[in-house]
Scaffold this motif. Structure first.
Motif, PDB file in Angstrom:
ATOM      1  N   ARG A  15       0.875  -1.118  -0.157  1.00  0.00           N
ATOM      2  CA  ARG A  15      -0.103   0.167  -0.055  1.00  0.00           C
ATOM      3  C   ARG A  15       0.854   1.354  -0.139  1.00  0.00           C
ATOM      4  O   ARG A  15       0.685   2.133  -0.541  1.00  0.00           O
ATOM      5  N   ILE A  16       2.055   0.929   0.706  1.00  0.00           N
ATOM      6  CA  ILE A  16       2.861   2.531   0.685  1.00  0.00           C
ATOM      7  C   ILE A  16       3.596   2.564  -0.939  1.00  0.00           C
ATOM      8  O   ILE A  16       3.514   3.626  -1.053  1.00  0.00           O
ATOM      9  N   LYS A  17       4.049   1.586  -1.190  1.00  0.00           N
ATOM     10  CA  LYS A  17       4.703   1.438  -2.645  1.00  0.00           C
ATOM     11  C   LYS A  17       3.550   2.127  -3.620  1.00  0.00           C
ATOM     12  O   LYS A  17       4.000   2.974  -4.443  1.00  0.00           O
ATOM     13  N   SER A  18       2.497   1.723  -3.408  1.00  0.00           N
ATOM     14  CA  SER A  18       1.415   2.192  -4.434  1.00  0.00           C
ATOM     15  C   SER A  18       1.146   3.664  -4.272  1.00  0.00           C
ATOM     16  O   SER A  18       0.858   4.316  -5.306  1.00  0.00           O
ATOM     17  N   TYR A  19       1.075   4.110  -3.130  1.00  0.00           N
ATOM     18  CA  TYR A  19       1.042   5.456  -2.760  1.00  0.00           C
ATOM     19  C   TYR A  19       2.277   6.419  -3.261  1.00  0.00           C
ATOM     20  O   TYR A  19       2.173   7.195  -3.796  1.00  0.00           O
ATOM     21  N   THR A  64      -5.775  16.090  -0.132  1.00  0.00           N
ATOM     22  CA  THR A  64      -6.028  15.764   1.071  1.00  0.00           C
ATOM     23  C   THR A  64      -7.144  14.580   1.244  1.00  0.00           C
ATOM     24  O   THR A  64      -7.725  14.095   2.297  1.00  0.00           O
ATOM     25  N   ASP A  65      -7.595  14.209   0.095  1.00  0.00           N
ATOM     26  CA  ASP A  65      -9.024  13.156   0.191  1.00  0.00           C
ATOM     27  C   ASP A  65      -8.330  12.096  -0.539  1.00  0.00           C
ATOM     28  O   ASP A  65      -9.009  11.048  -0.348  1.00  0.00           O
ATOM     29  N   THR A  66      -7.063  12.034  -0.939  1.00  0.00           N
ATOM     30  CA  THR A  66      -6.488  10.670  -1.308  1.00  0.00           C
ATOM     31  C   THR A  66      -6.206   9.824  -0.138  1.00  0.00           C
ATOM     32  O   THR A  66      -5.997  10.353   0.992  1.00  0.00           O
ATOM     33  N   THR A  67      -6.161   8.511  -0.326  1.00  0.00           N
ATOM     34  CA  THR A  67      -5.982   7.814   0.989  1.00  0.00           C
ATOM     35  C   THR A  67      -4.502   7.404   1.230  1.00  0.00           C
ATOM     36  O   THR A  67      -4.109   6.322   0.562  1.00  0.00           O
ATOM     37  N   ALA A  68      -3.937   8.114   1.755  1.00  0.00           N
ATOM     38  CA  ALA A  68      -2.354   7.719   2.041  1.00  0.00           C
ATOM     39  C   ALA A  68      -2.459   6.621   3.366  1.00  0.00           C
ATOM     40  O   ALA A  68      -3.278   6.693   4.191  1.00  0.00           O
ATOM     41  N   PRO A  69      -1.382   5.650   3.098  1.00  0.00           N
ATOM     42  CA  PRO A  69      -1.360   4.598   4.397  1.00  0.00           C
ATOM     43  C   PRO A  69      -0.952   5.627   5.597  1.00  0.00           C
ATOM     44  O   PRO A  69      -0.294   6.356   5.728  1.00  0.00           O
ATOM     45  N   LYS A  70      -1.965   5.529   6.546  1.00  0.00           N
ATOM     46  CA  LYS A  70      -1.970   5.858   8.077  1.00  0.00           C
ATOM     47  C   LYS A  70      -0.472   5.742   8.518  1.00  0.00           C
ATOM     48  O   LYS A  70      -0.359   6.829   9.334  1.00  0.00           O
ATOM     49  N   ILE A  71       0.208   4.745   8.467  1.00  0.00           N
ATOM     50  CA  ILE A  71       1.535   4.755   8.855  1.00  0.00           C
ATOM     51  C   ILE A  71       2.470   5.690   8.575  1.00  0.00           C
ATOM     52  O   ILE A  71       3.288   6.071   9.515  1.00  0.00           O
ATOM     53  N   LEU A  72       2.213   6.304   7.357  1.00  0.00           N
ATOM     54  CA  LEU A  72       3.142   7.690   6.972  1.00  0.00           C
ATOM     55  C   LEU A  72       2.870   8.862   7.971  1.00  0.00           C
ATOM     56  O   LEU A  72       3.636   9.403   8.400  1.00  0.00           O
ATOM     57  N   ALA A  73       1.470   8.913   8.053  1.00  0.00           N
ATOM     58  CA  ALA A  73       1.134  10.310   9.137  1.00  0.00           C
ATOM     59  C   ALA A  73       1.892   9.526  10.641  1.00  0.00           C
ATOM     60  O   ALA A  73       2.269  10.594  11.220  1.00  0.00           O
ATOM     61  N   ASP A  74       1.403   8.643  10.991  1.00  0.00           N
ATOM     62  CA  ASP A  74       1.936   8.024  12.265  1.00  0.00           C
ATOM     63  C   ASP A  74       3.374   8.329  12.435  1.00  0.00           C
ATOM     64  O   ASP A  74       3.870   8.732  13.465  1.00  0.00           O
TER      65      ASP A  74
END
Lengths: 265, 265
Positions: A127-131, A156-166
């Motif tokens: 999921r990270i790779k595809s983002y 801001t409406d695209t769904t980045a994997p939450k781990i990146l914000a974390d």
């Protein structure tokens, strides 16, 4: 107040096995901050799936604290610097905009601070790779500086994997503890990453599309959630209709109002 | 970072007209904190309805910052002191419990810190009076200390006028700025007012209404944000419905689940 008991000092050997000196230097150079206690840095980059070692904890707690700290610092900054021009309502907009996980994920990746994340999950890695490979969000030719200063409201409406914000939030808390609870050091380090967000929010009344929309006499006709997400239907005084979409009703309303405002400017 | 520009120093004369020296002393004694710049204290006690003077601002901004600061300090405290025993989930419970306006209102009144509030609204004054006269919440014979150490979970559902929580949050920010941005001083001053909350939250698993609610087979039906704030609609297995309200969706959900649980216990 002393350093928190979450980082046993005897971890040093173990930590040196996880990241080489050059890796620490690379991250610290990008952050523009050198950690006294490297365990904080390693912890901020460690996803729970990777923290099978009971001595070295994952970023879970740091992220939690970093989230609240960012929120507080953003409010303080806006009050201290934009003072009289800024109503609490506008500060709420900035706060919401900043606590948006997609924005924080974008900041982490744009600054190349995502490359050392430690995790143990193929699905999440993919999921990270595809983002990262989304060329609309990350055009190959753009510099870090250009990226941080871009108006990224549309992403801001695209769904980045939450781990990146974390990880970004965990880094904030890691610097806070490592600097001996210094609000000033944390702010000095993270402010450049927030880019031109503040200035844009003050200048650009369009940030709050919903309020502008209402001020122009627009009406919210309908809000609902279907299989595709939240939908919001709005109408301008001339009768024109706009349909907004988003992950939740707020984002859908924001989207609809933004469309309506943009078409009328 | 210097003092914020929200408090012009030349206000001294005006401030001395608002509160007498004995009144400052009375509040400062209860707070156990002496203000260098009394304008912060006056501002924290000034409702927007009373701030017709454009030099002396109301507590609106201070409250906003105090809210975020309290949130951050509570998370820091729980992580530093309860460490390994405390999951982020449990910290969320404590955080929600503390940011509950009814709890903060209860703390302000129990500590007799509400008597100097400056406002210009008969309706609001009457609402405050009727809250203070609720003998279930404030038995005449109880001391301040007993009140602060009481398990007040049952009252967090009563509707205290928001102004009481606002003033408590504004006082937190007022101390923060007055002390030169000192997290340690703020925490030293406010911790005694939080009473036995932390210890109780660690011991009492019932604090987490949302988890209890889900365990009992309850369902979250709807969550949305409207002009009044966040709203959450939940349903118990017997079909009964409860509507929760709060500053954000999490708090609204917590409120709804707490109502459902209380009615079923």
């Amino acid at each position: 107040m002393s350093l928190p008991p979450i980082m046993p000092a005897q971890l040093d050997n173990e930590i040196r096995r996880i990241f080489h000196d050059e890796e620490f230097e690379e991250i610290e150079h990008k952050l523009n901050y050198v950690f006294q206690n490297k365990a904080y840095l390693v912890s901020a980059y460690t996803h729970p799936s990777k923290s099978n070692n009971c001595l070295l904890i994952s970023y879970e707690r740091l992220e939690f604290l970093g989230d609240a700290l960012l929120d507080f610092l953003v409010i303080r900054h806006t009050f201290l610097n934009y003072d009289r021009n800024l109503t609490p309502g506008r500060v709420t907009d900035i706060r919401q905009d900043l606590s948006n996980n997609n924005r924080l994920a974008y900041i982490l990746v744009s600054s190349n601070l995502h490359t050392k994340i430690r995790l143990n999950s193929n699905e999440l890695s993919n999921r990270i790779k595809s983002y990262l490979n989304n060329k609309n969000i990350f055009p190959k030719t753009q510099s870090t500086n250009d990226r941080l200063n871009e108006n990224i409201s549309q992403w801001t409406d695209t769904t980045a994997p939450k781990i990146l914000a974390d990880v970004f939030e965990a880094l904030i808390a890691a610097i806070f503890f490592d600097s001996g609870n210094s609000l000033e050091i944390v702010w000095k380090i993270i402010e450049p990453f927030l880019g031109t967000l503040f200035d844009r929010s003050i200048i650009d009344p369009n940030l709050n599309s919903i309020r502008s929309f209402i001020n122009k006499g627009g009406k919210i006709l309908e809000e609902f959630v279907d299989e595709t997400g939240a939908v919001c239907l709005v109408q301008m005084p001339d009768g024109s209709l706009y349909e907004g979409h988003g992950k939740n009703k707020k984002l859908a309303k924001y989207d609809a109002c933004q469309q309506a405002i943009n078409n009328k400017n």
